[in-house]
Design an enzyme around this catalytic site. Sequence first.
Site, mmCIF file in Angstrom:
data_model
loop_
_atom_site.group_PDB
_atom_site.id
_atom_site.type_symbol
_atom_site.label_atom_id
_atom_site.label_comp_id
_atom_site.label_asym_id
_atom_site.label_seq_id
_atom_site.Cartn_x
_atom_site.Cartn_y
_atom_site.Cartn_z
ATOM 1 N N SER A 113 0.813 -1.216 0.000
ATOM 2 C CA SER A 113 0.000 0.000 0.000
ATOM 3 C C SER A 113 0.849 1.270 0.000
ATOM 4 C CB SER A 113 -0.956 -0.040 1.189
ATOM 5 O OG SER A 113 -1.842 1.037 1.140
ATOM 6 N N HIS A 114 0.734 2.041 1.073
ATOM 7 C CA HIS A 114 1.374 3.349 1.145
ATOM 8 C C HIS A 114 2.770 3.266 1.764
ATOM 9 C CE1 HIS A 114 -0.966 2.166 4.556
ATOM 10 N NE2 HIS A 114 -0.088 2.796 5.310
ATOM 11 N N ASP A 277 -2.401 6.577 -3.320
ATOM 12 C CA ASP A 277 -1.248 5.953 -2.669
ATOM 13 C C ASP A 277 -0.586 4.891 -3.541
ATOM 14 O OD1 ASP A 277 -3.237 4.030 -2.480
ATOM 15 O OD2 ASP A 277 -2.436 3.220 -0.617
ATOM 16 N N ASP A 279 -0.771 1.677 -4.003
ATOM 17 C CA ASP A 279 -1.563 0.688 -4.740
ATOM 18 C C ASP A 279 -2.901 1.244 -5.226
ATOM 19 O OD1 ASP A 279 -2.478 0.860 -2.132
ATOM 20 O OD2 ASP A 279 -3.261 -1.183 -2.139
ATOM 21 N N ARG A 282 -6.141 4.550 -1.790
ATOM 22 C CA ARG A 282 -6.395 5.709 -0.921
ATOM 23 C C ARG A 282 -6.539 6.988 -1.741
ATOM 24 N NH1 ARG A 282 -2.906 5.360 4.608
ATOM 25 N NH2 ARG A 282 -3.654 3.309 5.183
HETATM 26 C C1 G1P Z 1 -4.226 1.448 8.207
HETATM 27 C C2 G1P Z 1 -5.444 2.315 8.350
HETATM 28 C C3 G1P Z 1 -6.687 1.499 8.046
HETATM 29 C C4 G1P Z 1 -6.565 0.894 6.653
HETATM 30 C C5 G1P Z 1 -5.267 0.120 6.538
HETATM 31 C C6 G1P Z 1 -5.039 -0.386 5.112
HETATM 32 O O1 G1P Z 1 -4.277 0.374 9.116
HETATM 33 O O2 G1P Z 1 -5.534 2.875 9.642
HETATM 34 O O3 G1P Z 1 -7.817 2.330 8.145
HETATM 35 O O4 G1P Z 1 -7.648 0.044 6.384
HETATM 36 O O5 G1P Z 1 -4.172 0.943 6.892
HETATM 37 O O6 G1P Z 1 -4.929 0.666 4.197
HETATM 38 P P1 G1P Z 1 -3.524 0.382 10.539
HETATM 39 O O7 G1P Z 1 -2.074 0.636 10.250
HETATM 40 O O8 G1P Z 1 -4.121 1.513 11.316
HETATM 41 O O9 G1P Z 1 -3.825 -0.965 11.120
HETATM 42 ZN ZN ZN Z 2 -3.298 1.399 -0.296
#
Ligand code: G1P
Ligand code: ZN
Length: 543
Positions: A113-114, A277, A279, A282
């Site tokens: 992801s990010h 982000d 992938d 977001r």
């Molecule tokens: C974080 C975000 C959550 C999101 C997840 C995946 O998770 O807070 O809302 O679904 O990334 O993108 P966390 O690191 O808080 O468990």
């Molecule tokens: Zn992502």
Amino acid sequence: MTTHTISTQPYSDQKPGTSGLRKRVSVFQQSHYLENFVQSIFDTIAAPKGATLALGGDGRYYNRQAIQIILKMAAANGFGRVLVGQGGILSTPAASCVIRKYQTFGGIILSASHNPGGPDGDFGIKYNTGNGGPAPEKITDAIFANSKQISSYKIKEAPDLPLDVLGTFELGGMQVEVIDSVADYAELMASIFDFPAIRLLLNSGFRMKFDAMHAVTGPYAREILVNRLNAPEDSLMNAVPLEDFGQGHPDPNLTYAHELVEILYGDNAPDFGAASDGDGDRNMILGEHFFVTPSDSLAILAANASLVPGYAKGIAGIARSMPTSAAADRVAEELGIPCYETPTGWKFFGNLMDAGKVTLCGEESFGTGSDHVREKDGLWAVLFWLNILAIKRQSVETLLKRHWARFGRNVYSRHDYEGLPTEAANGIMQHLRASFANLPGKAFGSYTVKSCDDFSYTDPIDGSVSTAQGIRILFADGSRIVFRLSGTGTEGATLRIYLEAFEPDIAKHDLDAQVALAEMIRIALQLSELKERTGRDQPTVIT
Ligand code: G1P
Ligand code: ZN
């Protein structure tokens, strides 16, 4: 082609987190590490012989190698067909779209992801089920259990496939179809949004900037915004995906998307700014000198959904994660539809969407989406906003201010303390839990604690229970502080503190959130003993 059964030793750390298994690239590069997890997925899901799998990732470092390994393992494990994005690339929402459109048995998405990428960055892998959404905990728990006992995996001996060419290839009796990563997704977007209205907006002096942060959405944004909606080429920035995201941190928030933020807060700023982000699931939405919190964004989308052709018939309900502000609840109430409060993580929305109970979902962590796929969707949110602005012809700021005047403002902020020692972070959570009995009725400055708990959720569709999903301190006036440990980090622990206060008074709607929440921020530090336990009292990221 020979199938090899390779002996292996289990790893003890393959427990999927909020969104799949995420680790440093170097961890994935350990011998058999990826293979063990992939075999554990295949053993758990027990797909029928000849089943179809979707496969793609966000293009980060190690994506290509991992795709080749997974293809050879899929062939050895009896899959009949794999749909793989060109170059091994599919954004997370596009992967969900492909799984649903072609009704595959499931899909494997490679993404962290990010999180930053590159040889020293992160990598990740997750399994999505046939509805296109992240596997529920029942499945991820079983995958983890499997990974702790695994003794061998199966793989075909075969040359690597040329994944940059569209077409169909054969791999040990299995078909590999390299599909256009962008086309199916772009078509889906065109079927939901009023493209002619958006095209008019973008050709009438309205200026926008979309920051793909050198991540997966670059090609998607070019096809949709530039090719199909005639946005000028300079509406895009950082639109070429790079394996290390240009050494950036592809997280669309005020801290990491600062290049975009500076443009939107600078002289001669465009009317609209957005970023996505690593992938592509977001989004961050900005107006001229204006930031829209993700919680408010969900409320705005819900309140204006009737302007979008795909939702003109009405929305069935809304769901938001627990730490997300209650701004959307107020809209749901006025629309006379239900609003569900779920634990953090997109996987909790799937059952509600499959059952037709909700249409729109959102999280405070820059995630919004709908039942068009089963993942959050960054570009979808951008198009939703453009569709609203194309009809309303108001500035982003005016739209928000009018919304607050009508519904009141849920003033909101999240403070992240990243890289805390795990023990200290666990200690904070234990200390907070231990103080539950004494807190109710206690006054802190102008706030009095009404109740506190550790959020637990019973899925209304399948009855499954998820406990310990975040500590809530609820105050008598409806304000609240939530404490949660991140489930996606790969280094130490991250403590997230979510702060929310309701402000009905229109005269106070211009206040900066950090100013309006200053007293609550102090109370959060006091309650958690954060400074005493970690030596820190300044967050690393504020959103
Ligand atoms: C974080 C975000 C959550 C999101 C997840 C995946 O998770 O807070 O809302 O679904 O990334 O993108 P966390 O690191 O808080 O468990
Ligand atoms: Zn992502």
